[in-house]
Design a protein around this motif. Structure first.
Motif, PDB file in Angstrom:
ATOM      1  N   VAL A  29       0.845  -1.197   0.000  1.00 23.05           N
ATOM      2  CA  VAL A  29       0.000   0.000   0.000  1.00 23.05           C
ATOM      3  C   VAL A  29       0.877   1.243   0.000  1.00 23.05           C
ATOM      4  CG1 VAL A  29      -1.658   1.314   1.364  1.00 23.05           C
ATOM      5  CG2 VAL A  29      -1.958  -1.158   1.098  1.00 23.05           C
ATOM      6  N   ALA A  30       1.917   1.260   0.821  1.00 22.34           N
ATOM      7  CA  ALA A  30       2.826   2.416   0.883  1.00 22.34           C
ATOM      8  C   ALA A  30       3.496   2.659  -0.463  1.00 22.34           C
ATOM      9  CB  ALA A  30       3.868   2.210   1.970  1.00 22.34           C
ATOM     10  N   ASP A  31       3.884   1.591  -1.155  1.00 20.09           N
ATOM     11  CA  ASP A  31       4.474   1.730  -2.492  1.00 20.09           C
ATOM     12  C   ASP A  31       3.481   2.363  -3.449  1.00 20.09           C
ATOM     13  OD1 ASP A  31       6.768   0.395  -1.591  1.00 20.09           O
ATOM     14  OD2 ASP A  31       6.178  -1.523  -2.493  1.00 20.09           O
ATOM     15  N   LEU A  32       2.215   1.945  -3.360  1.00 21.28           N
ATOM     16  CA  LEU A  32       1.192   2.490  -4.242  1.00 21.28           C
ATOM     17  C   LEU A  32       0.988   3.974  -3.972  1.00 21.28           C
ATOM     18  CD1 LEU A  32      -0.932   2.205  -6.439  1.00 21.28           C
ATOM     19  CD2 LEU A  32      -2.546   1.449  -4.671  1.00 21.28           C
ATOM     20  N   THR A  38       3.583  10.519  -7.456  1.00 21.70           N
ATOM     21  CA  THR A  38       4.437  10.950  -8.565  1.00 21.70           C
ATOM     22  C   THR A  38       3.642  11.251  -9.835  1.00 21.70           C
ATOM     23  OG1 THR A  38       4.853   8.723  -9.469  1.00 21.70           O
ATOM     24  CG2 THR A  38       6.319   9.497  -7.703  1.00 21.70           C
ATOM     25  N   LEU A  39       2.362  10.912  -9.859  1.00 21.27           N
ATOM     26  CA  LEU A  39       1.580  11.078 -11.084  1.00 21.27           C
ATOM     27  C   LEU A  39       1.386  12.536 -11.470  1.00 21.27           C
ATOM     28  CD1 LEU A  39      -1.098   8.260 -10.726  1.00 21.27           C
ATOM     29  CD2 LEU A  39       1.090   8.214 -11.966  1.00 21.27           C
ATOM     30  N   ASP A  40       1.002  13.361 -10.512  1.00 24.09           N
ATOM     31  CA  ASP A  40       0.900  14.804 -10.733  1.00 24.09           C
ATOM     32  C   ASP A  40       0.616  15.509  -9.414  1.00 24.09           C
ATOM     33  OD1 ASP A  40      -1.936  15.006 -10.267  1.00 24.09           O
ATOM     34  OD2 ASP A  40      -2.357  14.572 -12.360  1.00 24.09           O
ATOM     35  N   GLU A  41       0.473  16.836  -9.498  1.00 24.23           N
ATOM     36  CA  GLU A  41       0.309  17.656  -8.291  1.00 24.23           C
ATOM     37  C   GLU A  41      -0.970  17.333  -7.520  1.00 24.23           C
ATOM     38  OE1 GLU A  41       0.604  21.719  -9.522  1.00 24.23           O
ATOM     39  OE2 GLU A  41       2.699  21.503 -10.123  1.00 24.23           O
ATOM     40  N   THR A  42      -2.032  16.938  -8.220  1.00 27.33           N
ATOM     41  CA  THR A  42      -3.283  16.653  -7.515  1.00 27.33           C
ATOM     42  C   THR A  42      -3.132  15.431  -6.608  1.00 27.33           C
ATOM     43  OG1 THR A  42      -4.163  15.357  -9.365  1.00 27.33           O
ATOM     44  CG2 THR A  42      -4.736  17.692  -9.298  1.00 27.33           C
ATOM     45  N   TYR A  43      -2.446  14.407  -7.093  1.00 28.51           N
ATOM     46  CA  TYR A  43      -2.208  13.215  -6.276  1.00 28.51           C
ATOM     47  C   TYR A  43      -1.251  13.543  -5.135  1.00 28.51           C
ATOM     48  CZ  TYR A  43      -4.459  10.410  -9.872  1.00 28.51           C
ATOM     49  OH  TYR A  43      -5.360   9.875 -10.749  1.00 28.51           O
ATOM     50  N   ALA A  44      -0.229  14.330  -5.435  1.00 28.89           N
ATOM     51  CA  ALA A  44       0.727  14.721  -4.392  1.00 28.89           C
ATOM     52  C   ALA A  44       0.001  15.464  -3.270  1.00 28.89           C
ATOM     53  CB  ALA A  44       1.844  15.577  -4.982  1.00 28.89           C
TER      54      ALA A  44
END
Length: 83
Positions: A29-32, A38-44
């Protein structure tokens, strides 16, 4: 893998649900979460407070070190309150 987002996690990511191909290097889960950030700013932004996010793997609450294995669905949500 089907990913579902709830409450403020959903608001920050901008979608309620999505299906993604998880890289072979993503085992827990932590890896996910690290991958999603890293996908984009919204996920960050959505996972900025990862300690506050709860996780369910195939509708069972799990911890960040849980192996994803053959799970079909993962859900991310903030802690629930109420009575």
């Amino acid at each position: 893998m089907n990913i579902r987002y709830f409450a403020w996690v959903r608001e920050r990511v901008g979608v309620e649900e999505e299906t993604i191909d998880v890289p072979a290097s993503v085992a827990t889960v932590a890896d996910l979460i690290a991958h999603l950030k890293t996908l984009d700013e919204t996920y960050a932004a959505a996972f900025d407070e990862e300690d506050a996010i709860r996780v369910a793997l195939d509708q069972v609450h799990v911890e960040a070190d849980t192996i994803l294995g053959d799970a079909r669905e993962i859900a991310f949500f903030p802690p629930m309150t109420g009575g």
